[in-house]
Write a protein that holds these residues in place. Structure first.
Motif, PDB file in Angstrom:
ATOM      1  N   ALA A 109       0.829  -1.207   0.000  1.00 20.75           N
ATOM      2  CA  ALA A 109       0.000   0.000   0.000  1.00 20.75           C
ATOM      3  C   ALA A 109       0.865   1.259   0.000  1.00 20.75           C
ATOM      4  O   ALA A 109       0.560   2.237  -0.690  1.00 20.75           O
ATOM      5  N   PHE A 110       1.950   1.237   0.772  1.00 22.47           N
ATOM      6  CA  PHE A 110       2.847   2.382   0.800  1.00 22.47           C
ATOM      7  C   PHE A 110       3.496   2.598  -0.561  1.00 22.47           C
ATOM      8  O   PHE A 110       3.626   3.730  -1.034  1.00 22.47           O
ATOM      9  N   ARG A 112       2.266   1.764  -3.497  1.00 28.12           N
ATOM     10  CA  ARG A 112       1.257   2.306  -4.414  1.00 28.12           C
ATOM     11  C   ARG A 112       1.039   3.800  -4.156  1.00 28.12           C
ATOM     12  O   ARG A 112       0.949   4.602  -5.098  1.00 28.12           O
ATOM     13  N   TRP A 113       0.964   4.152  -2.890  1.00 26.40           N
ATOM     14  CA  TRP A 113       0.734   5.553  -2.529  1.00 26.40           C
ATOM     15  C   TRP A 113       1.882   6.440  -3.001  1.00 26.40           C
ATOM     16  O   TRP A 113       1.667   7.520  -3.543  1.00 26.40           O
ATOM     17  N   LEU A 114       3.113   5.951  -2.822  1.00 30.92           N
ATOM     18  CA  LEU A 114       4.271   6.752  -3.194  1.00 30.92           C
ATOM     19  C   LEU A 114       4.351   6.938  -4.706  1.00 30.92           C
ATOM     20  O   LEU A 114       4.645   8.035  -5.191  1.00 30.92           O
ATOM     21  N   THR A 115       4.071   5.878  -5.455  1.00 29.63           N
ATOM     22  CA  THR A 115       4.192   5.972  -6.909  1.00 29.63           C
ATOM     23  C   THR A 115       3.130   6.881  -7.520  1.00 29.63           C
ATOM     24  O   THR A 115       3.325   7.407  -8.622  1.00 29.63           O
ATOM     25  N   THR A 116       2.015   7.077  -6.818  1.00 31.33           N
ATOM     26  CA  THR A 116       1.000   7.998  -7.340  1.00 31.33           C
ATOM     27  C   THR A 116       1.372   9.454  -7.113  1.00 31.33           C
ATOM     28  O   THR A 116       0.802  10.355  -7.735  1.00 31.33           O
ATOM     29  N   ARG A 117       2.322   9.695  -6.203  1.00 29.80           N
ATOM     30  CA  ARG A 117       2.707  11.066  -5.872  1.00 29.80           C
ATOM     31  C   ARG A 117       4.110  11.432  -6.360  1.00 29.80           C
ATOM     32  O   ARG A 117       4.413  12.603  -6.562  1.00 29.80           O
ATOM     33  N   LYS A 268      -5.798  -6.051  -0.793  1.00 27.76           N
ATOM     34  CA  LYS A 268      -6.408  -4.726  -0.677  1.00 27.76           C
ATOM     35  C   LYS A 268      -6.209  -4.199   0.737  1.00 27.76           C
ATOM     36  O   LYS A 268      -7.090  -4.306   1.591  1.00 27.76           O
ATOM     37  N   ASN A 270      -4.434  -0.925   3.305  1.00 28.43           N
ATOM     38  CA  ASN A 270      -4.429   0.534   3.295  1.00 28.43           C
ATOM     39  C   ASN A 270      -3.160   1.061   3.949  1.00 28.43           C
ATOM     40  O   ASN A 270      -2.399   0.311   4.565  1.00 28.43           O
ATOM     41  N   MET A 271      -2.961   2.363   3.847  1.00 24.65           N
ATOM     42  CA  MET A 271      -1.751   3.000   4.321  1.00 24.65           C
ATOM     43  C   MET A 271      -1.541   2.865   5.819  1.00 24.65           C
ATOM     44  O   MET A 271      -0.418   2.831   6.303  1.00 24.65           O
TER      45      MET A 271
END
Length: 472
Positions: A109-110, A112-117, A268, A270-271
């Motif tokens: 999850a981390f 995925r979150w980082l690659t979106t930003r 699935k 979450n952060m």
């Protein structure tokens, strides 16, 4: 190679016959370390090289009849050492903690979150460096958590694992020494008080006064920034690693066995399943007087409760993850264990005392900071003892610094810089081994690709200490 091995063993036996158990081996005390370095470079294997060096040292100090019993005694002495036991438990629990975060889907999850930003390769690597600066409490905590957390994000940007390990390792010990709230600060502040260059309770003040002079840490961070930004070209084997990664092969065939991934992670997630375990780990490590063993224990309990409330997985799955994570640390811990055995052998041979005593004649007021840095850095690199050798070295160097009226914060900064260099560069040192483990490559691959950058920092630091010694 076989002929050379026989020759080394024969020479080691000759040393015992010629000098005896209580000998002053002098220059020959460097033989086991030289054997380790040569063997490691030749075979590209770490544990075996260290063990061979240990055997050579024991042959030098024991008769053939006493060799096997002394080998057993050395094993037991290292096993019963409080520091070694603490490292084994702390690193094993850190492995369990990372395993829980991985199978709970937090690391995914981390990522995925980082690659979106962060959309660029440089941005991802600078994010890795920023995390290293944020998790400054302990180099073990830093190396293991950041390497494991950033693997997926950097993989998507085709960053070689070798380059990731270099960035992770460069923000471990070098960062810990320039912040007065780390395990390094606590240890060295106590050592300064023990050597009476600082009053009781004032060791941390002298440590803080020395931070501007911890040149290796500052230079190391500048080199990392230049390497990430591309202002410093790829050097040595790092160029080959990055070329391989650009084609999509992030790990070499030789390192495939080190690139293990835990299966069965929650898809699935979450952060919070990343941040709650990691932040609790940092908090409890700080809460328990910067003790990562206690911090990891407390954080595991918090993570189990947090995952249990979400019904992410069964209790059996979570405990399986804890065990897999602990067992996964066996290989790097084996390297560290053999490193401690080599330190025992070097103590018996008097390696540290010989090198320091042989160079004290060069330690004038002007030269002392530079000579202290070079000598202690070489010893730290060769012996993988980044704290222990200073227990021996400081009682010799610090009184000499007082006697020649050298600048004490500068000399202290030089010695602590030397410790950071050793931790950063030594291919069987704890920080190197754990950074490689977290990034899924062998310690030798990490060390060889990182070494040119560490040497740049070391040379610039040595020149800086020479100039400051003359000016101050």
């Amino acid at each position: 190679m076989t002929v050379l091995a026989v020759a080394v063993v024969g020479f080691a036996l000759y040393c015992f016959q010629a000098f005896g158990e209580a000998a002053d081996f002098g220059l020959l005390s460097l033989l086991p370390t030289a054997v380790v370095i040569f063997t490691a470079l030749y075979t590209k294997r770490t544990i075996e090289s260290l063990f061979i060096g240990v055997l050579v040292g024991l042959l030098m100090t024991n008769s053939p009849a006493d060799f096997i019993p002394q080998l057993g005694t050395t094993f037991l002495d290292v096993f019963m050492n409080d520091t070694v036991a603490w490292i084994f438990i702390a690193c094993g629990l850190m492995g369990s903690m990372i395993s829980l975060v991985t199978i709970g889907g937090g690391a995914e999850a981390f990522g995925r979150w980082l690659t979106t930003r962060v959309h660029s390769r440089k941005g991802t690597l600078f994010s890795t460096m920023a995390l290293g600066l944020a998790i400054f409490i302990d180099d073990y905590l830093n190396a293991l958590t950041i390497g494991s957390s950033m693997r997926k994000a950097t993989d998507k940007k085709k960053v070689s694992r070798e380059f990731l390990a270099y960035v992770v390792d460069s923000t471990a010990a070098p960062v810990c020494i320039i912040l007065p709230f780390s395990t390094w600060a606590v240890f060295f502040a106590g050592l300064l008080e023990d050597n009476e260059v600082a009053a009781k309770g004032a060791g941390i003040d002298l440590f803080i006064d020395s931070i501007p002079y911890m040149l290796y840490a500052w230079v190391c961070l500048v080199v990392v920034v230049l390497a990430i930004s591309g202002k410093l070209p790829l050097l040595g084997k790092m160029k080959d690693a990055e070329k391989r990664a650009a084609s999509g092969k992030l790990v070499s065939d030789a390192d495939a066995v080190y690139n293990t991934e835990l299966e069965g992670g929650v898809e699935k997630s979450n952060m919070l399943n990343f941040f709650v375990p990691i932040l609790s780990l940092i908090f409890f490590t700080w809460y328990f007087d910067i003790d990562i063993m206690s911090g990891a224990m407390a954080s595991i309990f918090v993570t189990l409760a947090f995952f249990g409330l979400q019904r992410l997985m069964s209790m059996g799955q979570m405990f399986d993850g804890i065990l897999k994570g602990f067992v996964g640390m066996i290989m790097p811990l084996g390297t560290l264990f053999c490193g401690f055995m080599l330190a025992e052998v070097n103590n018996a041979l008097g390696t540290t005392e010989y090198v320091i005593n042989a160079t004290t004649g060069f330690m004038t007021a002007d030269m002392l900071p530079m000579v202290a840095f070079v000598v202690m850095a070489a010893l730290a690199f060769a012996t993988a003892s980044f704290w222990g050798i200073f227990v021996v070295g400081m009682p010799i160097i610090l009184p000499l610094a007082v006697a020649v009226d050298a600048n004490i914060p500068l000399v202290v900064g030089a010695m602590i810089s030397a410790s950071a260099f050793g931790s950063h560069a030594c291919f069987y040192g704890d920080s190197t081994v754990l950074s490689a483990k977290a990034c899924g490559i062998s310690p030798m691959s990490h060390a060889i690709t990182q070494l040119p950058y560490a040497l740049i920092g070391g040379v610039i630091s040595a020149i800086g200490f020479l100039m400051l010694g003359i000016m101050l």
